[in-house]
Write an enzyme that holds these catalytic residues in place. Sequence first.
Site, mmCIF file in Angstrom:
data_model
loop_
_atom_site.group_PDB
_atom_site.id
_atom_site.type_symbol
_atom_site.label_atom_id
_atom_site.label_comp_id
_atom_site.label_asym_id
_atom_site.label_seq_id
_atom_site.Cartn_x
_atom_site.Cartn_y
_atom_site.Cartn_z
ATOM 1 N N LYS A 177 0.275 33.118 -47.973
ATOM 2 C CA LYS A 177 -0.247 31.753 -48.095
ATOM 3 C C LYS A 177 -1.395 31.557 -47.114
ATOM 4 C CE LYS A 177 1.142 26.871 -47.427
ATOM 5 N NZ LYS A 177 2.267 25.916 -47.297
ATOM 6 N N ASP A 192 -3.440 21.912 -43.899
ATOM 7 C CA ASP A 192 -2.613 21.207 -44.886
ATOM 8 C C ASP A 192 -2.407 19.753 -44.455
ATOM 9 O OD1 ASP A 192 -0.865 20.405 -46.828
ATOM 10 O OD2 ASP A 192 0.841 21.621 -46.126
ATOM 11 N N LYS A 246 0.555 13.690 -45.225
ATOM 12 C CA LYS A 246 1.579 13.850 -44.187
ATOM 13 C C LYS A 246 1.436 12.763 -43.133
ATOM 14 C CE LYS A 246 1.877 18.926 -44.338
ATOM 15 N NZ LYS A 246 3.281 19.020 -44.736
ATOM 16 N N ASP A 293 -1.109 26.886 -41.289
ATOM 17 C CA ASP A 293 -0.536 27.032 -42.630
ATOM 18 C C ASP A 293 -1.106 28.239 -43.382
ATOM 19 O OD1 ASP A 293 1.465 26.016 -44.218
ATOM 20 O OD2 ASP A 293 0.168 24.622 -45.315
ATOM 21 N N ASP A 323 1.788 17.745 -51.566
ATOM 22 C CA ASP A 323 2.071 18.463 -50.327
ATOM 23 C C ASP A 323 2.847 19.764 -50.585
ATOM 24 O OD1 ASP A 323 2.001 18.935 -47.646
ATOM 25 O OD2 ASP A 323 3.522 17.432 -47.103
ATOM 26 N N GLU A 343 1.868 22.433 -51.892
ATOM 27 C CA GLU A 343 0.671 23.148 -52.364
ATOM 28 C C GLU A 343 0.807 24.662 -52.222
ATOM 29 O OE1 GLU A 343 1.007 22.061 -49.386
ATOM 30 O OE2 GLU A 343 0.347 23.799 -48.234
ATOM 31 N N ARG A 400 3.247 26.798 -52.837
ATOM 32 C CA ARG A 400 3.816 27.480 -54.007
ATOM 33 C C ARG A 400 2.807 27.550 -55.147
ATOM 34 N NH1 ARG A 400 8.606 23.191 -54.080
ATOM 35 N NH2 ARG A 400 8.174 23.451 -51.868
#
Length: 507
Positions: free
Chosen positions: A270, A275, A282, A293, A352, A354, A356
């Site tokens: 990833k 993020d 968030k 992230d 959020d 994101e 996956r």
Amino acid sequence: MQMTHQTPRVRLDRGAAGELDAALVVVPAFEGDAFADVPGLAQASGGEALAARDRGAFKGKPYETLALASQGAGWRAPRLILVGAGPAAACTPDVLRRVAITGALAARQQRFRRIAVLLRPGGSVAPGDAAQAVAEGVTIANYDGAALKTADHNPVWLDDVLVAGLGDDAALAAAVDRGVILGEATNQTRALANEPGNRLTPRVFAERGAALASSAGVGVEILDEKRITELRMGLLLSIAQGSEEPPRLLVLRHEPADPVSNIALGLIGKGITFDTGGISIKPAENMDKMKDDMSGGAAVIAAMAAIARLKLPVRCIGVVPMTENMPGGRAIKPGDVVTSAEGKTVEILNTDAEGRLVLGDALWYARQLGATHLVDVATLTGAVVVALGKTTTGLFGRPQAWVDAVLDATRRAGDRTWPMPIFDDYKDLLKSEIADFTNTGGRPGGSITGALFIKEFAGELPWAHLDIAGTAWAEEAKPYQPKGATGVAVRTLIQLAMAAPAWGAVK
Ligand code: BES
Ligand code: MN
Ligand code: ZN
């Protein structure tokens, strides 16, 4: 910017403890230790090592330290530091790695550049494993997280490290060299993950990752937004469209001349360089940590470089999708439906979730490129932190033999990891009325539904998923782990590639 890390020169030394030519000697100390096997140590500092033990000031508990001057007959190095290693019978390579980090960090703090680490005979750790673990540890200790400070910051770097007490032969020397490469890979991962999001944008991440990998002999290719669009990677593009920064897909190839068999290890990481959560934004508290992230992507890049430098005879393919997750004017919205490169449709319930999404397209691409076995690494869910805390990575996957192979690699790497279930029953949580599935399953079993989403893109291949959301970042300093990025999972990926002959038959 100052240097983030440096590689020390690490060599075996067959000399006796009292003859080591170093400014400081690191000595692992076991609980109840009398140091009978280290001539001269009990006499150093007027017998302070044993006196401190007897009055209960230093018990040899894991990673406590006692720094001593060691002038005296029969001891050359002017200083030594005892590092607690717990009970001798429970000593493992893991403990030795941490002892070496603790001792080497303390040495740097005291501004010593030439140290020795003395290994003690006995115990159940094989000499090669001990040599590798100590070389990893002292290299990992040569890292500095404050490279952006411009004032009052003058880190000292270890230049020379002697690994003593093991002897000296070709196999041990190879173990030391291996350890240094594993340690360097850890530092490279940490440096990338610590880099702030404004400095490490997707484009910069791709360039830096490509440079790091190609300097090790890895084949690199950077796919830009045009190429990503041609490949119809609708999941990756849906996240990227909320940002002014264009996405990238970094593809890495290790093609040894004589690979072990017809297998190709696919490593997918990833690579969200920041993020915000997107439109499902968030809360402000701790949002700064979301610069890490891309830790999974960093681990994949550094692992590919190490695999090439170790000349491992297994084909490997690395794929890292890189983008920001931002709430821009063109950002995807909850309720939107997007189509993956593979053709599956996804109803976005929470922007959020994101990681996956970008991984879905990346796993598909790794399969297109010929990967036969998949491992993805991702700071995927807060739920895994609830389940396992901040010290243990969650492992998901199938078939069991593949999960076991990855779990073995995590043990050799010293990356604490525990298996989690992926029963089909959980899949109901991702049901959508209008698309193939949703991108979130709500709070219950949140790390599991995240894993099940990714599994949809693994085809029929053996696949494992490491959720490092809890383990990629240390909030609290430990003697063997400063605050900040940890470099988790990178050594696991390298150890897995090293073990390729053993898992090659897993289907
Ligand atoms: N990057 C986060 C996961 C994360 C959380 C990493 C805490 C490190 C610390 C991920 O993209 C995320 O936001 N996940 C959501 C998923 C949810 C919306 C289904 C989460 O865990 O809250
Ligand atoms: Mn997120
Ligand atoms: Zn994320």
